[in-house]
Design a protein around this motif. Structure first.
Motif, short mmCIF file in Angstrom:
data_model
loop_
_atom_site.label_atom_id
_atom_site.label_comp_id
_atom_site.label_asym_id
_atom_site.label_seq_id
_atom_site.Cartn_x
_atom_site.Cartn_y
_atom_site.Cartn_z
N PRO A 70 0.81 -1.22 0.00
CA PRO A 70 0.00 0.00 0.00
C PRO A 70 0.85 1.27 0.00
N ALA A 71 2.12 1.16 0.39
CA ALA A 71 2.96 2.36 0.45
C ALA A 71 3.69 2.61 -0.86
N CYS A 72 4.28 1.55 -1.44
CA CYS A 72 5.13 1.78 -2.62
C CYS A 72 4.60 1.11 -3.88
N GLY A 73 3.61 0.21 -3.73
CA GLY A 73 3.02 -0.44 -4.89
C GLY A 73 3.78 -1.66 -5.38
N ARG A 74 4.97 -1.93 -4.80
CA ARG A 74 5.71 -3.11 -5.21
C ARG A 74 5.00 -4.37 -4.72
N SER A 75 5.22 -5.45 -5.43
CA SER A 75 4.60 -6.71 -5.06
C SER A 75 5.25 -7.26 -3.80
N ALA A 76 4.43 -7.65 -2.83
CA ALA A 76 4.97 -8.13 -1.55
C ALA A 76 4.51 -9.56 -1.29
N TYR A 77 5.45 -10.38 -0.89
CA TYR A 77 5.16 -11.78 -0.63
C TYR A 77 4.31 -11.98 0.62
N ARG A 78 3.60 -13.07 0.62
CA ARG A 78 2.84 -13.46 1.80
C ARG A 78 3.80 -13.87 2.91
N ASP A 79 3.58 -13.37 4.09
CA ASP A 79 4.42 -13.70 5.23
C ASP A 79 3.79 -14.81 6.06
N ARG A 80 2.49 -14.72 6.25
CA ARG A 80 1.78 -15.77 6.96
C ARG A 80 0.28 -15.63 6.71
N VAL A 81 -0.45 -16.64 7.14
CA VAL A 81 -1.90 -16.65 6.95
C VAL A 81 -2.57 -16.72 8.32
N VAL A 82 -3.51 -15.84 8.54
CA VAL A 82 -4.23 -15.82 9.81
C VAL A 82 -5.74 -15.79 9.54
N ALA A 83 -6.52 -15.81 10.60
CA ALA A 83 -7.97 -15.85 10.42
C ALA A 83 -8.66 -14.92 11.40
N ARG A 84 -9.83 -14.46 11.01
CA ARG A 84 -10.66 -13.68 11.92
C ARG A 84 -12.11 -14.10 11.72
N THR A 85 -12.91 -13.89 12.73
CA THR A 85 -14.32 -14.24 12.65
C THR A 85 -15.16 -12.97 12.59
N LEU A 86 -16.10 -12.96 11.66
CA LEU A 86 -17.00 -11.82 11.52
C LEU A 86 -18.43 -12.31 11.66
N HIS A 87 -19.21 -11.63 12.49
CA HIS A 87 -20.62 -11.97 12.59
C HIS A 87 -21.37 -11.32 11.44
N ASP A 88 -22.13 -12.13 10.71
CA ASP A 88 -22.86 -11.62 9.55
C ASP A 88 -24.36 -11.70 9.85
N LEU A 89 -25.16 -11.18 8.93
CA LEU A 89 -26.60 -11.36 9.07
C LEU A 89 -26.88 -12.86 9.04
N GLY A 90 -27.79 -13.31 9.89
CA GLY A 90 -27.98 -14.74 10.07
C GLY A 90 -28.92 -15.37 9.06
N ASP A 91 -29.14 -16.64 9.28
CA ASP A 91 -30.03 -17.43 8.42
C ASP A 91 -31.35 -17.61 9.16
N LEU A 92 -32.32 -16.82 8.78
CA LEU A 92 -33.57 -16.81 9.53
C LEU A 92 -34.34 -18.12 9.33
N LYS A 93 -34.24 -18.67 8.13
CA LYS A 93 -34.95 -19.92 7.84
C LYS A 93 -34.44 -21.04 8.73
N ALA A 94 -33.14 -21.12 8.84
CA ALA A 94 -32.54 -22.16 9.67
C ALA A 94 -32.49 -21.74 11.14
N ASN A 95 -32.90 -20.51 11.39
CA ASN A 95 -32.92 -20.00 12.76
C ASN A 95 -31.55 -19.98 13.41
N ARG A 96 -30.54 -19.69 12.59
CA ARG A 96 -29.19 -19.70 13.15
C ARG A 96 -28.42 -18.45 12.72
N PRO A 97 -27.55 -17.98 13.60
CA PRO A 97 -26.61 -16.92 13.21
C PRO A 97 -25.61 -17.45 12.18
N ILE A 98 -24.97 -16.55 11.49
CA ILE A 98 -23.92 -16.93 10.54
C ILE A 98 -22.64 -16.18 10.90
#
Ligand SMILES: [Zn+2]
Length: 172
Positions: free
Chosen positions: A39-67
């Motif tokens: 984002p600073a210089c525009g050069r291509s940067a290699y992946r250093d590692r992979v991580v994860a995050r959880t986001l609460h989304d609008l749920g599934d009303l039919k199945a009566n469950r959050p997503i």
């Protein structure tokens, strides 16, 4: 890890026990790439590692469950700038946010456009969209909303611009 601390029983009216809430359905999303432009210089940067995050989304009303979205994303290192940054996922949520844009927009709309009190909006989100948002969180979004959109307009920033607000600091 999102614990049951989010599920405050006093704002749900009708759901009085945390264990009565249905378990969320997990949907996996990937934002992991071998290389991304710095984002600073525009050069291509290699992946250093992979991580994860959880986001609460609008749920599934039919199945009566959050997503919940489990977003796996890459963190990259630009050796030119010495900068670490995350792969862009601004289409899903703001950095560090725990809810998707869709949830935030819905919540803010209920309060700002429909004029619901925060607690009622929180209950409405649960009842009609199966997403649990504490009313104080909705209040924060509404109060921050005006300022944020003003800032964004002022700077002419697009939400999809890669790397925006995505800097991370190394914790080694
Ligand atoms: Zn760079």
């Amino acid at each position: 890890m999102d614990g049951p601390g989010e599920y405050l029983p006093d704002v749900t009216e009708g759901v009085t026990r945390v264990e009565d809430l249905p378990k969320p359905r997990i949907i996996e999303r990937s934002r992991s790439y071998p290389r991304r432009p710095c984002p600073a210089c525009g050069r291509s940067a290699y992946r250093d590692r992979v991580v994860a995050r959880t986001l609460h989304d609008l749920g599934d009303l039919k199945a009566n469950r959050p997503i919940d979205l489990k977003v796996t994303y890459s963190q990259h290192y630009c050796s030119h700038c010495g900068l670490y940054f995350n792969a862009d996922m601004d289409d899903l949520a703001l950095p560090k946010a725990r809810y998707t844009h869709r949830v935030v927009s819905m919540a803010v709309r209920l309060v700002v456009e429909d004029g619901l009190p925060y607690r009622t909006a929180s209950w409405h989100l649960w009842r009609d969209h199966r997403v649990f948002v504490p009313f104080a969180t909705i209040q924060n979004w509404v109060e921050a909303g005006g300022k944020k959109s003003t800032r964004a307009r002022g700077h002419g920033l697009s939400r999809r611009r890669p790397g925006q607000l995505q800097r991370v600091h190394r914790r080694r």
